[in-house]
Design a protein around this motif. Structure first.
Motif, PDB file in Angstrom:
ATOM      1  N   PRO A   1     -37.392 -17.165  -3.504  1.00  0.00           N
ATOM      2  CA  PRO A   1     -37.562 -18.575  -3.142  1.00  0.00           C
ATOM      3  C   PRO A   1     -37.082 -19.501  -4.253  1.00  0.00           C
ATOM      4  CG  PRO A   1     -39.543 -17.304  -2.637  1.00  0.00           C
ATOM      5  CD  PRO A   1     -38.655 -16.400  -3.439  1.00  0.00           C
ATOM      6  N   GLY A   2     -36.498 -20.600  -3.857  1.00  0.00           N
ATOM      7  CA  GLY A   2     -36.001 -21.563  -4.825  1.00  0.00           C
ATOM      8  C   GLY A   2     -35.445 -22.800  -4.137  1.00  0.00           C
ATOM      9  N   ASP A   3     -35.089 -23.792  -4.940  1.00  0.00           N
ATOM     10  CA  ASP A   3     -34.563 -25.043  -4.398  1.00  0.00           C
ATOM     11  C   ASP A   3     -33.247 -25.406  -5.085  1.00  0.00           C
ATOM     12  OD1 ASP A   3     -34.711 -27.265  -2.670  1.00  0.00           O
ATOM     13  OD2 ASP A   3     -35.435 -28.534  -4.302  1.00  0.00           O
ATOM     14  N   SER A   4     -32.505 -24.400  -5.494  1.00  0.00           N
ATOM     15  CA  SER A   4     -31.235 -24.647  -6.166  1.00  0.00           C
ATOM     16  C   SER A   4     -30.168 -25.052  -5.157  1.00  0.00           C
ATOM     17  CB  SER A   4     -30.785 -23.379  -6.903  1.00  0.00           C
ATOM     18  OG  SER A   4     -30.369 -22.401  -5.965  1.00  0.00           O
ATOM     19  N   PRO A   5     -29.047 -25.589  -5.638  1.00  0.00           N
ATOM     20  CA  PRO A   5     -27.946 -25.915  -4.719  1.00  0.00           C
ATOM     21  C   PRO A   5     -27.490 -24.714  -3.901  1.00  0.00           C
ATOM     22  CG  PRO A   5     -27.571 -26.928  -6.862  1.00  0.00           C
ATOM     23  CD  PRO A   5     -28.754 -26.030  -7.024  1.00  0.00           C
ATOM     24  N   LEU A   6     -27.528 -23.511  -4.503  1.00  0.00           N
ATOM     25  CA  LEU A   6     -27.125 -22.322  -3.760  1.00  0.00           C
ATOM     26  C   LEU A   6     -28.125 -21.990  -2.656  1.00  0.00           C
ATOM     27  CD1 LEU A   6     -25.824 -19.979  -6.610  1.00  0.00           C
ATOM     28  CD2 LEU A   6     -24.486 -21.237  -4.922  1.00  0.00           C
TER      29      LEU A   6
ATOM     30  N   LEU B   1     -17.858 -15.095 -16.400  1.00  0.00           N
ATOM     31  CA  LEU B   1     -18.521 -16.318 -16.841  1.00  0.00           C
ATOM     32  C   LEU B   1     -18.909 -17.178 -15.645  1.00  0.00           C
ATOM     33  CD1 LEU B   1     -19.424 -18.189 -19.120  1.00  0.00           C
ATOM     34  CD2 LEU B   1     -17.095 -19.126 -19.170  1.00  0.00           C
ATOM     35  N   VAL B   2     -18.018 -17.284 -14.669  1.00  0.00           N
ATOM     36  CA  VAL B   2     -18.305 -18.065 -13.459  1.00  0.00           C
ATOM     37  C   VAL B   2     -19.489 -17.461 -12.705  1.00  0.00           C
ATOM     38  CG1 VAL B   2     -17.412 -18.742 -11.204  1.00  0.00           C
ATOM     39  CG2 VAL B   2     -15.945 -18.906 -13.223  1.00  0.00           C
ATOM     40  N   VAL B   3     -19.486 -16.142 -12.570  1.00  0.00           N
ATOM     41  CA  VAL B   3     -20.598 -15.486 -11.871  1.00  0.00           C
ATOM     42  C   VAL B   3     -21.902 -15.704 -12.637  1.00  0.00           C
ATOM     43  CG1 VAL B   3     -21.535 -13.258 -11.136  1.00  0.00           C
ATOM     44  CG2 VAL B   3     -19.108 -13.764 -10.804  1.00  0.00           C
ATOM     45  N   GLY B   4     -21.843 -15.627 -13.958  1.00  0.00           N
ATOM     46  CA  GLY B   4     -23.036 -15.886 -14.761  1.00  0.00           C
ATOM     47  C   GLY B   4     -23.561 -17.297 -14.570  1.00  0.00           C
ATOM     48  N   VAL B   5     -22.656 -18.262 -14.486  1.00  0.00           N
ATOM     49  CA  VAL B   5     -23.060 -19.651 -14.253  1.00  0.00           C
ATOM     50  C   VAL B   5     -23.722 -19.788 -12.883  1.00  0.00           C
ATOM     51  CG1 VAL B   5     -22.209 -21.999 -13.884  1.00  0.00           C
ATOM     52  CG2 VAL B   5     -21.349 -20.645 -15.813  1.00  0.00           C
TER      53      VAL B   5
ATOM     54  N   SER C   1     -28.603 -20.666  -9.747  1.00  0.00           N
ATOM     55  CA  SER C   1     -29.509 -20.235  -8.674  1.00  0.00           C
ATOM     56  C   SER C   1     -30.956 -20.135  -9.137  1.00  0.00           C
ATOM     57  CB  SER C   1     -29.064 -18.879  -8.128  1.00  0.00           C
ATOM     58  OG  SER C   1     -29.311 -17.849  -9.076  1.00  0.00           O
ATOM     59  N   GLY C   2     -31.162 -19.850 -10.435  1.00  0.00           N
ATOM     60  CA  GLY C   2     -32.515 -19.742 -10.961  1.00  0.00           C
ATOM     61  C   GLY C   2     -33.286 -18.528 -10.486  1.00  0.00           C
ATOM     62  N   VAL C   3     -32.578 -17.468 -10.072  1.00  0.00           N
ATOM     63  CA  VAL C   3     -33.288 -16.292  -9.557  1.00  0.00           C
ATOM     64  C   VAL C   3     -33.892 -15.443 -10.670  1.00  0.00           C
ATOM     65  CG1 VAL C   3     -31.878 -16.195  -7.476  1.00  0.00           C
ATOM     66  CG2 VAL C   3     -31.146 -14.936  -9.506  1.00  0.00           C
ATOM     67  N   GLY C   4     -33.418 -15.622 -11.886  1.00  0.00           N
ATOM     68  CA  GLY C   4     -33.969 -14.872 -13.008  1.00  0.00           C
ATOM     69  C   GLY C   4     -33.135 -13.663 -13.373  1.00  0.00           C
ATOM     70  N   ALA C   5     -33.237 -13.255 -14.628  1.00  0.00           N
ATOM     71  CA  ALA C   5     -32.436 -12.144 -15.141  1.00  0.00           C
ATOM     72  C   ALA C   5     -32.814 -10.823 -14.489  1.00  0.00           C
ATOM     73  CB  ALA C   5     -32.608 -12.041 -16.659  1.00  0.00           C
ATOM     74  N   ALA C   6     -34.107 -10.618 -14.210  1.00  0.00           N
ATOM     75  CA  ALA C   6     -34.544  -9.350 -13.614  1.00  0.00           C
ATOM     76  C   ALA C   6     -33.948  -9.160 -12.229  1.00  0.00           C
ATOM     77  CB  ALA C   6     -36.071  -9.303 -13.545  1.00  0.00           C
ATOM     78  N   ALA C   7     -33.959 -10.217 -11.433  1.00  0.00           N
ATOM     79  CA  ALA C   7     -33.388 -10.136 -10.085  1.00  0.00           C
ATOM     80  C   ALA C   7     -31.884  -9.933 -10.152  1.00  0.00           C
ATOM     81  CB  ALA C   7     -33.714 -11.399  -9.296  1.00  0.00           C
TER      82      ALA C   7
ATOM     83  N   VAL D   1     -20.249  -6.852  -6.434  1.00  0.00           N
ATOM     84  CA  VAL D   1     -21.616  -6.465  -6.088  1.00  0.00           C
ATOM     85  C   VAL D   1     -22.601  -7.569  -6.499  1.00  0.00           C
ATOM     86  CG1 VAL D   1     -23.480  -4.839  -6.610  1.00  0.00           C
ATOM     87  CG2 VAL D   1     -21.165  -3.998  -6.176  1.00  0.00           C
ATOM     88  N   ALA D   2     -22.392  -8.145  -7.677  1.00  0.00           N
ATOM     89  CA  ALA D   2     -23.269  -9.218  -8.152  1.00  0.00           C
ATOM     90  C   ALA D   2     -23.201 -10.428  -7.234  1.00  0.00           C
ATOM     91  CB  ALA D   2     -22.887  -9.613  -9.577  1.00  0.00           C
ATOM     92  N   LEU D   3     -22.013 -10.788  -6.798  1.00  0.00           N
ATOM     93  CA  LEU D   3     -21.856 -11.936  -5.901  1.00  0.00           C
ATOM     94  C   LEU D   3     -22.529 -11.684  -4.555  1.00  0.00           C
ATOM     95  CD1 LEU D   3     -18.153 -12.913  -6.632  1.00  0.00           C
ATOM     96  CD2 LEU D   3     -20.168 -14.316  -7.107  1.00  0.00           C
ATOM     97  N   ALA D   4     -22.347 -10.477  -4.019  1.00  0.00           N
ATOM     98  CA  ALA D   4     -23.017 -10.141  -2.765  1.00  0.00           C
ATOM     99  C   ALA D   4     -24.529 -10.193  -2.927  1.00  0.00           C
ATOM    100  CB  ALA D   4     -22.578  -8.756  -2.295  1.00  0.00           C
ATOM    101  N   GLY D   5     -25.009  -9.706  -4.074  1.00  0.00           N
ATOM    102  CA  GLY D   5     -26.441  -9.773  -4.343  1.00  0.00           C
ATOM    103  C   GLY D   5     -26.937 -11.190  -4.462  1.00  0.00           C
ATOM    104  N   LEU D   6     -26.126 -12.068  -5.034  1.00  0.00           N
ATOM    105  CA  LEU D   6     -26.522 -13.469  -5.178  1.00  0.00           C
ATOM    106  C   LEU D   6     -26.690 -14.129  -3.810  1.00  0.00           C
ATOM    107  CD1 LEU D   6     -27.092 -15.832  -7.064  1.00  0.00           C
ATOM    108  CD2 LEU D   6     -24.629 -16.314  -7.080  1.00  0.00           C
ATOM    109  N   VAL D   7     -25.826 -13.775  -2.872  1.00  0.00           N
ATOM    110  CA  VAL D   7     -25.973 -14.306  -1.510  1.00  0.00           C
ATOM    111  C   VAL D   7     -27.295 -13.840  -0.909  1.00  0.00           C
ATOM    112  CG1 VAL D   7     -25.036 -14.245   0.829  1.00  0.00           C
ATOM    113  CG2 VAL D   7     -23.496 -14.500  -1.113  1.00  0.00           C
ATOM    114  N   THR D   8     -27.614 -12.570  -1.101  1.00  0.00           N
ATOM    115  CA  THR D   8     -28.877 -12.036  -0.587  1.00  0.00           C
ATOM    116  C   THR D   8     -30.080 -12.700  -1.236  1.00  0.00           C
ATOM    117  OG1 THR D   8     -27.831  -9.883  -0.205  1.00  0.00           O
ATOM    118  CG2 THR D   8     -30.228  -9.927  -0.286  1.00  0.00           C
TER     119      THR D   8
END
Length: 211
Positions: free
Chosen positions: A10-15, A48-52, A57-63, A102-109
């Motif tokens: 859960p979050g309220d980021s632009p993503l 770097l773009v993926v890291g940004v 997104s604010g999902v956290g490093a663990a996620a 894989v990281a980008l797909a995970g970010l969508v999820t």
């Protein structure tokens, strides 16, 4: 449903606020760019773009780590093979491409509710009604299939770690049997959860689960 089929944070980021369709289109575009990139420097910029994006997104490093953790050994093996059969720049580029995709797909999820994803897929699959298929069931099937990939990878990692703890890490049987049993248990639990939510009594006339 998010607990069943996704890893939504859960979050309220632009993503988080972007529509599911826009995120999937962005994922397709970014993965296409990754395929076209050839130089390690370009991959560093992409990382770097993926890291940004993850930071925004604010999902956290663990996620974030949980998304790429299941492919870490595959990435190592791919790197070694590329170094042996190609060269170091190619190895860096190939491994970076896989991990970042894989990281980008995970970010969508992580930033998309499962219900939103299913609603978008259902709209895309609406023409399937013309051949007698139910778009809702198809979208649910696709969602569960996508989610099963990291779940199976995580199960395999746990079984492998248990093998090492018992000193039988080279035994195929000691790996295959617990993995199959764990997968079947997960499938049973998922089926029971879906049944409890009425998704086995789907009303094909309305396109929603029976109350």
């Amino acid at each position: 449903m998010n607990g069943l089929t996704g890893a939504y944070v859960p979050g309220d980021s632009p993503l988080h606020r972007l529509p599911a369709g826009a995120k999937l289109a962005g994922l397709a575009a970014l993965c296409t760019v990754l395929v076209l990139l050839r130089a390690p420097v370009a991959m560093a910029v992409a990382a770097l773009v993926v890291g940004v994006l993850f930071a925004v997104s604010g999902v956290g490093a663990a996620a974030a780590w949980a998304q790429v953790r299941p492919v870490r050994w595959f990435a190592v093996a791919l790197f070694v093979m590329q170094v042996v059969f190609a060269d170091l720049p190619s190895a860096i580029t190939s491994v970076s491409r896989v991990v970042l995709a894989v990281a980008l797909a995970g970010l969508v999820t992580l930033t998309t509710r499962t219900v939103a994803m299913m609603a978008f897929l259902e709209r895309c699959l609406s023409p399937a009604r013309w051949v007698g298929l139910d778009p809702f069931r198809l979208s649910l099937l696709l969602s569960l299939t996508i989610r099963s990939v990291p779940v199976m990878a995580d199960l395999a990692t746990r079984v492998r770690e248990a093998q090492r703890a018992r000193g039988v890490e080279w035994s195929v049987r000691a790996f295959a049997v617990p993995l199959v049993v764990s997968a079947l248990r997960h499938a049973d639990a998922l089926g029971e959860a879906l049944s409890a939510r009425g998704l086995d009594d789907h009303d094909e006339g309305t396109g929603h689960a029976a109350p």
